[in-house]
Design an enzyme around this catalytic site. Structure first.
Site, PDB file in Angstrom:
ATOM      1  N   LYS A 111       0.852  -1.207   0.000  1.00  5.87           N
ATOM      2  CA  LYS A 111       0.000   0.000   0.000  1.00  5.87           C
ATOM      3  C   LYS A 111       0.878   1.245   0.000  1.00  5.87           C
ATOM      4  O   LYS A 111       0.571   2.224  -0.677  1.00  5.87           O
ATOM      5  CB  LYS A 111      -0.919   0.027   1.226  1.00  5.87           C
ATOM      6  CG  LYS A 111      -1.845  -1.160   1.325  1.00  5.87           C
ATOM      7  CD  LYS A 111      -3.258  -0.823   0.859  1.00  5.87           C
ATOM      8  CE  LYS A 111      -4.135  -1.985   1.047  1.00  5.87           C
ATOM      9  NZ  LYS A 111      -5.106  -2.518   0.451  1.00  5.87           N
ATOM     10  N   LYS A 192      -2.323 -10.662  -7.416  1.00  7.81           N
ATOM     11  CA  LYS A 192      -3.398 -11.382  -6.705  1.00  7.81           C
ATOM     12  C   LYS A 192      -4.786 -10.842  -7.070  1.00  7.81           C
ATOM     13  O   LYS A 192      -4.953  -9.642  -7.243  1.00  7.81           O
ATOM     14  CB  LYS A 192      -3.170 -11.212  -5.194  1.00  7.81           C
ATOM     15  CG  LYS A 192      -4.043 -12.092  -4.331  1.00  7.81           C
ATOM     16  CD  LYS A 192      -3.909 -11.743  -2.856  1.00  7.81           C
ATOM     17  CE  LYS A 192      -4.871 -10.670  -2.452  1.00  7.81           C
ATOM     18  NZ  LYS A 192      -5.269 -10.636  -1.053  1.00  7.81           N
ATOM     19  N   LYS A 195     -10.437  -7.954  -3.841  1.00 10.49           N
ATOM     20  CA  LYS A 195     -11.713  -7.244  -3.740  1.00 10.49           C
ATOM     21  C   LYS A 195     -11.585  -5.775  -4.106  1.00 10.49           C
ATOM     22  O   LYS A 195     -12.462  -5.192  -4.710  1.00 10.49           O
ATOM     23  CB  LYS A 195     -12.177  -7.239  -2.275  1.00 10.49           C
ATOM     24  CG  LYS A 195     -12.849  -8.445  -1.781  1.00 10.49           C
ATOM     25  CD  LYS A 195     -13.395  -8.103  -0.394  1.00 10.49           C
ATOM     26  CE  LYS A 195     -12.895  -9.051   0.647  1.00 10.49           C
ATOM     27  NZ  LYS A 195     -11.678  -8.658   1.306  1.00 10.49           N
TER      28      LYS A 195
HETATM   29  N1  AQP Z   1      -6.685 -14.077  -4.552  1.00 19.33           N
HETATM   30  C1  AQP Z   1      -6.806 -14.831  -3.487  1.00 19.33           C
HETATM   31  N2  AQP Z   1      -6.526 -16.154  -3.539  1.00 19.33           N
HETATM   32  C2  AQP Z   1      -6.659 -16.936  -2.446  1.00 19.33           C
HETATM   33  N3  AQP Z   1      -7.067 -16.477  -1.241  1.00 19.33           N
HETATM   34  C3  AQP Z   1      -7.367 -15.163  -1.149  1.00 19.33           C
HETATM   35  N4  AQP Z   1      -7.814 -14.404  -0.122  1.00 19.33           N
HETATM   36  C4  AQP Z   1      -7.982 -13.132  -0.540  1.00 19.33           C
HETATM   37  N5  AQP Z   1      -7.649 -13.034  -1.838  1.00 19.33           N
HETATM   38  C5  AQP Z   1      -7.265 -14.284  -2.252  1.00 19.33           C
HETATM   39  C6  AQP Z   1      -8.072 -14.914   1.210  1.00 19.33           C
HETATM   40  O1  AQP Z   1      -9.382 -14.545   1.570  1.00 19.33           O
HETATM   41  C7  AQP Z   1      -9.426 -14.316   2.978  1.00 19.33           C
HETATM   42  C8  AQP Z   1     -10.056 -12.998   3.268  1.00 19.33           C
HETATM   43  O2  AQP Z   1      -9.213 -11.959   2.983  1.00 19.33           O
HETATM   44  P1  AQP Z   1      -9.447 -10.527   3.582  1.00 19.33           P
HETATM   45  O3  AQP Z   1     -10.664  -9.932   3.056  1.00 19.33           O
HETATM   46  O4  AQP Z   1      -9.349 -10.525   5.058  1.00 19.33           O
HETATM   47  O5  AQP Z   1      -8.157  -9.778   3.083  1.00 19.33           O
HETATM   48  P2  AQP Z   1      -7.335  -9.824   1.799  1.00 19.33           P
HETATM   49  O6  AQP Z   1      -6.427 -10.982   1.793  1.00 19.33           O
HETATM   50  O7  AQP Z   1      -6.669  -8.488   1.754  1.00 19.33           O
HETATM   51  O8  AQP Z   1      -8.426  -9.993   0.652  1.00 19.33           O
HETATM   52  P3  AQP Z   1      -8.617  -9.124  -0.629  1.00 19.33           P
HETATM   53  O9  AQP Z   1      -9.708  -9.728  -1.427  1.00 19.33           O
HETATM   54  O10 AQP Z   1      -7.301  -8.908  -1.318  1.00 19.33           O
HETATM   55  O11 AQP Z   1      -9.131  -7.767   0.000  1.00 19.33           O
HETATM   56  P4  AQP Z   1      -8.585  -6.284  -0.121  1.00 19.33           P
HETATM   57  O12 AQP Z   1      -8.581  -5.983  -1.589  1.00 19.33           O
HETATM   58  O13 AQP Z   1      -9.558  -5.454   0.647  1.00 19.33           O
HETATM   59  O14 AQP Z   1      -7.215  -6.213   0.489  1.00 19.33           O
HETATM   60  C9  AQP Z   1      -7.988 -14.434   3.504  1.00 19.33           C
HETATM   61  O15 AQP Z   1      -7.796 -15.723   4.043  1.00 19.33           O
HETATM   62  C10 AQP Z   1      -7.184 -14.236   2.259  1.00 19.33           C
HETATM   63  O16 AQP Z   1      -5.901 -14.809   2.352  1.00 19.33           O
END
Ligand code: AQP
Length: 328
Positions: A111, A192, A195
């Site tokens: 970030k 990756k 969201k």
């Molecule tokens: N691309 C991915 N592949 C596998 N696992 C994933 N996770 C997220 N993206 C992938 C897993 O989903 C769970 C929830 O994640 P989170 O919402 O707590 O945070 P994150 O990892 O930061 O998820 P995002 O989708 O990337 O959210 P943003 O964009 O808000 O940062 C975790 O177990 C994560 O590993």
């Protein structure tokens, strides 16, 4: 029965990455473990989200947990902000975490590198995450690859606390699947699937129109050699699709590769789009039933009652040990 805990932030629409890396594994573990699954909504405050949108994301996430197969009578499903003890324990543990340790976290560094203006929460959130985990003494924390580092930090804090004050917290183990732990963006398979990715072209959302999701599979970036083989370094696009296929069908990657020997990418993608379409249809139909009425309020109330009871006892124990209260 061994304990397991995990959560997802309601920072956006739930993606196929969240589903494959987190929700689907949770469902497969629920009969084997005493499970605690929460909506990490305090963590979602680290980025600004329109209140209306945050409310919708939160409701959709809990509905999707259930639509994907989590049974609220087997699993304690709750909203993090309903349990005030998380923030309090987060403060105590945050006072024990080094600035250097937080500055080393990849998500924070990513970030920072994007040069966006970021709040202190992004820096600090792994200490709150340590509290979320350690509060419930889980043996295992299933997470995608990207979150493993934060669970390692929780382990370090627990060890430090136990050494300083006496045995208080269970040392948790991160649990990451060999396949599906890091689903990549369909347009840029070196990145990756997330969201918060604003373009959203390489990202499949579980509640999106199914025809749109199928199209995204059909237009996923691959390579020009036309051979279906698993090689994350040299063939990241096709390898990512193979992982998705493997998880959705519960078949090994080798088995799938054998099936598509000598077959072109188009046929493979079309089959995967169909498989995905069927899985999403089932989830979306269940979601439509669950989202109506007050069912989700009842589920959260039931979960909060169980979680609060555990959290109150744990926090009281911590406060006795650190000497912050006058009661011994
Ligand atoms: N691309 C991915 N592949 C596998 N696992 C994933 N996770 C997220 N993206 C992938 C897993 O989903 C769970 C929830 O994640 P989170 O919402 O707590 O945070 P994150 O990892 O930061 O998820 P995002 O989708 O990337 O959210 P943003 O964009 O808000 O940062 C975790 O177990 C994560 O590993």
């Amino acid at each position: 029965m061994k304990k397991m805990l995990s959560g997802i932030k309601p920072t956006g629409r739930v993606t196929l990455g969240n589903y494959i890396g987190a929700i689907k594994p949770f469902v497969s573990y629920q009969d084997e473990y005493d499970m605690y699954i929460f909506i990490a909504n305090l963590h979602s405050m680290t980025v600004y989200i329109e209140p209306k949108e945050l409310r919708k994301n939160t409701k959709d996430l809990i509905a999707l947990y259930i639509a994907a197969g989590l049974d609220p009578n087997k699993v304690t499903l709750f909203l993090q902000s309903d349990i005030l003890e998380h923030a309090q324990l987060g403060w105590y543990l945050g006072c024990m975490v080094g600035m250097g340790d937080l500055a080393r976290m990849t998500q924070y560094k990513d970030k920072l590198a994007k040069n966006e203006s970021i709040g202190a929460g992004i820096f600090n959130y792994p200490s709150l995450m340590s509290a979320d985990i350690l509060m419930y003494d889980p043996d295992f924390v299933p997470v995608g690859e990207d979150q493993k580092q934060h669970v390692e930090l929780a382990r370090d804090v627990a060890e430090k606390f136990n050494r300083r004050y006496s045995d208080t917290f269970t040392i948790p183990q991160p649990l990451t699947a060999k396949v599906g732990g890091r689903i990549m963006d369909l347009q840029d398979p070196t990145k990756k699937m997330s969201k918060s990715d604003e373009a959203g072209k390489g990202c499949i959302y579980i509640l999106d129109d199914i025809a749109v999701s199928k199209k995204k599979i059909m237009s996923a970036v691959t390579d020009s050699d036309g051979i279906i083989a698993f090689d994350r370094t040299n063939k990241p696009g096709i390898s990512n699709l193979l992982e998705i296929y493997s998880i959705l069908t519960d078949r090994t990657i080798q088995d799938i590769v054998n099936q598509y020997l000598g077959v072109g990418y188009g046929v493979f993608k079309k089959d995967l789009a169909e498989i995905l379409g069927q899985e999403l249809t089932t989830i979306q139909e269940r979601y439509q039933e669950i989202i109506k009425g007050s069912y989700l309020d009842d589920v959260l109330l039931q979960g909060a009652t169980v979680a609060r009871n555990i959290a109150r006892k744990k926090l009281a124990k911590v406060e006795r040990k650190i000497g912050i209260t006058i009661k011994k």
